[in-house]
Write a protein that holds these residues in place. Structure first.
Motif, PDB file in Angstrom:
ATOM      1  N   HIS A 234       0.831  -1.210   0.000  1.00 26.00           N
ATOM      2  CA  HIS A 234       0.000   0.000   0.000  1.00 26.00           C
ATOM      3  C   HIS A 234       0.867   1.264   0.000  1.00 26.00           C
ATOM      4  O   HIS A 234       0.468   2.297   0.557  1.00 26.00           O
ATOM      5  CB  HIS A 234      -0.934   0.006   1.226  1.00 26.00           C
ATOM      6  CG  HIS A 234      -1.945  -1.092   1.227  1.00 26.00           C
ATOM      7  ND1 HIS A 234      -1.648  -2.366   1.680  1.00 26.00           N
ATOM      8  CD2 HIS A 234      -3.240  -1.121   0.807  1.00 26.00           C
ATOM      9  CE1 HIS A 234      -2.733  -3.134   1.563  1.00 26.00           C
ATOM     10  NE2 HIS A 234      -3.708  -2.408   1.031  1.00 26.00           N
ATOM     11  N   ALA A 236       1.373   3.324  -2.300  1.00 22.59           N
ATOM     12  CA  ALA A 236       0.733   4.437  -3.013  1.00 22.59           C
ATOM     13  C   ALA A 236      -0.231   5.210  -2.115  1.00 22.59           C
ATOM     14  O   ALA A 236      -0.596   6.353  -2.426  1.00 22.59           O
ATOM     15  CB  ALA A 236      -0.002   3.926  -4.246  1.00 22.59           C
ATOM     16  N   ASN A 237      -0.634   4.599  -1.024  1.00 22.23           N
ATOM     17  CA  ASN A 237      -1.561   5.252  -0.111  1.00 22.23           C
ATOM     18  C   ASN A 237      -0.824   6.215   0.820  1.00 22.23           C
ATOM     19  O   ASN A 237       0.387   6.140   0.980  1.00 22.23           O
ATOM     20  CB  ASN A 237      -2.315   4.217   0.732  1.00 22.23           C
ATOM     21  CG  ASN A 237      -3.127   3.269  -0.127  1.00 22.23           C
ATOM     22  OD1 ASN A 237      -3.347   3.513  -1.311  1.00 22.23           O
ATOM     23  ND2 ASN A 237      -3.562   2.168   0.472  1.00 22.23           N
ATOM     24  N   GLU A 238      -1.567   7.099   1.440  1.00 21.39           N
ATOM     25  CA  GLU A 238      -0.968   8.024   2.408  1.00 21.39           C
ATOM     26  C   GLU A 238      -0.823   7.313   3.756  1.00 21.39           C
ATOM     27  O   GLU A 238      -1.506   7.628   4.732  1.00 21.39           O
ATOM     28  CB  GLU A 238      -1.821   9.279   2.531  1.00 21.39           C
ATOM     29  CG  GLU A 238      -1.839  10.131   1.268  1.00 21.39           C
ATOM     30  CD  GLU A 238      -2.591  11.427   1.464  1.00 21.39           C
ATOM     31  OE1 GLU A 238      -2.987  11.716   2.615  1.00 21.39           O
ATOM     32  OE2 GLU A 238      -2.784  12.146   0.478  1.00 21.39           O
ATOM     33  N   LEU A 239       0.076   6.350   3.783  1.00 23.30           N
ATOM     34  CA  LEU A 239       0.299   5.601   5.020  1.00 23.30           C
ATOM     35  C   LEU A 239       0.998   6.466   6.054  1.00 23.30           C
ATOM     36  O   LEU A 239       1.926   7.208   5.736  1.00 23.30           O
ATOM     37  CB  LEU A 239       1.174   4.375   4.731  1.00 23.30           C
ATOM     38  CG  LEU A 239       0.533   3.192   4.020  1.00 23.30           C
ATOM     39  CD1 LEU A 239       1.594   2.134   3.735  1.00 23.30           C
ATOM     40  CD2 LEU A 239      -0.589   2.598   4.865  1.00 23.30           C
ATOM     41  N   ASP A 243      -1.115   4.564  11.194  1.00 24.83           N
ATOM     42  CA  ASP A 243      -1.857   3.547  10.444  1.00 24.83           C
ATOM     43  C   ASP A 243      -1.213   2.166  10.641  1.00 24.83           C
ATOM     44  O   ASP A 243      -1.914   1.161  10.836  1.00 24.83           O
ATOM     45  CB  ASP A 243      -1.870   3.881   8.953  1.00 24.83           C
ATOM     46  CG  ASP A 243      -2.667   5.129   8.632  1.00 24.83           C
ATOM     47  OD1 ASP A 243      -3.611   5.434   9.389  1.00 24.83           O
ATOM     48  OD2 ASP A 243      -2.337   5.795   7.629  1.00 24.83           O
ATOM     49  N   SER A 296       2.758   6.438  -7.459  1.00 21.00           N
ATOM     50  CA  SER A 296       2.801   5.005  -7.163  1.00 21.00           C
ATOM     51  C   SER A 296       3.542   4.698  -5.877  1.00 21.00           C
ATOM     52  O   SER A 296       3.325   3.648  -5.268  1.00 21.00           O
ATOM     53  CB  SER A 296       3.464   4.257  -8.322  1.00 21.00           C
ATOM     54  OG  SER A 296       2.731   4.397  -9.517  1.00 21.00           O
ATOM     55  N   GLY A 298       3.754   6.917  -3.192  1.00 17.29           N
ATOM     56  CA  GLY A 298       3.219   7.602  -2.032  1.00 17.29           C
ATOM     57  C   GLY A 298       3.815   8.968  -1.764  1.00 17.29           C
ATOM     58  O   GLY A 298       3.615   9.519  -0.667  1.00 17.29           O
TER      59      GLY A 298
END
Length: 326
Positions: A234, A236-239, A243, A296, A298
């Motif tokens: 993940h 690409a996510n705003e981790l 989280d 891709s 992040g």
């Protein structure tokens, strides 16, 4: 008025004596690179290096691979050399014999340039010559090197370091970059570029470009493996670290402590390295734009990726991609 005639530098006017140090337990990769570049790239009609293979362990040494190698000279050949190349080293934590260390110190005091490939920096470290100076070695030896030589300014990220006649390179491939830089200093850019073309490598990779350090993995099996995999899937996510802590069903404080103990990095540092590692992979294997790669991995924008890449890797993403194509 006729043009002023300038005397060519000494290094361009004559061949330079270069000694490659060999020893029992010799690394064939680093030794082979030194012999190929500094002896094999000679030209009959131009100055180059006069190479001597000098053993510190008698006339015949046994390499790591069990190959017997006959030397041309003994350790006394170290004195009088323009350049001494140390292609790796053995038993890194053990103190080498005092005579060898004294010869290296004497050679440097007399003006010899000392060049270490990969773990060869440990021999220079044991000599004391690196104390108070910058140097580098392969990233996997960083912890041991730091423990043994706390007075050395270890530049772990750099491909190579040249400092007051003491030169060190990182992993095995980085010895090519250092060698090309030395050729450039000794015989000019044209000869260095000729050698680079023969090696099929970029003619210039700045020493400040960082080593391709592998993403840190857990030091041993731990309960955070699923969290690591979740993060990698993940990117690409705003981790955020919060989280990841929630995914691990831990408090933030407990998660930070366990993560650092397992990976040797804080969660924030590890996550940034993971994003950069993925960006390097995409730069090397895809035709995606910088903006697409940033998304891709992040990063908030292509500029954010560029800024972080220069800080962490030492070159821009575009420059990195160009180097992978050579």
């Amino acid at each position: 008025m006729p043009p002023v005639q300038t005397k060519p530098p000494r290094s361009q006017a004559m061949s330079l004596p270069l000694t490659i140090l060999v020893y029992d337990g010799l690394s064939m990769l680093e030794f082979g690179a030194a012999v190929d570049i500094f002896r094999g790239h000679a030209s009959p009609d131009a100055p180059w290096y006069q190479v001597t293979i000098a053993s510190v362990d008698g006339p015949t040494v046994t390499t790591q691979a069990g190959v017997l190698l006959t030397s041309q000279a003994g350790r006394e050949a170290l004195l009088g050399s323009h350049t001494i190349v140390i292609p790796g080293w053995r038993q890194l934590a053990d103190t080498p014999d005092a005579q060898l260390l004294q010869l290296l110190r004497q050679a440097h005091a007399q003006g010899s340039r000392l060049v270490s490939f990969c773990s060869g920096a440990f021999l220079l470290g044991h000599s004391g010559l690196l104390d108070g100076r910058a140097a580098t070695t392969h990233w996997k030896y960083a912890r041991l090197f730091g423990e043994l030589f706390p007075k050395v300014n270890l530049q772990l990220g750099d491909l190579y370091v040249i400092n007051d006649g003491l030169c060190s390179s990182a992993g095995s491939a980085a010895c090519l970059d250092l060698s090309l830089q030395l050729i450039r200093q000794d015989f000019g850019a044209e000869r260095a570029n000729q050698s680079a073309r023969r090696l099929v490598v970029p003619g210039v990779r700045d020493g400040g470009q960082q080593q391709y350090i592998e993403l840190p993995m857990p030091r041993e099996r731990c309960q955070l493996g699923p969290v690591q995999q979740y993060a990698l899937q993940h990117l690409a996510n705003e981790l955020s670290v919060d989280d990841l802590a929630a995914h691990a069903h831990m408090s933030r404080r407990s998660f930070d402590r366990h993560f650092k103990a397992s990976f040797g990095l804080s969660p924030k540092q590890w996550l940034l390295q993971a994003r950069l590692a993925h960006a390097k992979h995409l730069l090397s294997t895809s035709k995606l734009s910088i903006e697409q790669i940033a998304a891709s991995c992040g990063f908030r924008s292509g500029q954010a990726l560029r800024d972080q890449f220069v800080v962490s890797v030492g070159v821009s993403p575009l420059r990195f991609r160009q180097q992978q194509l050579h």
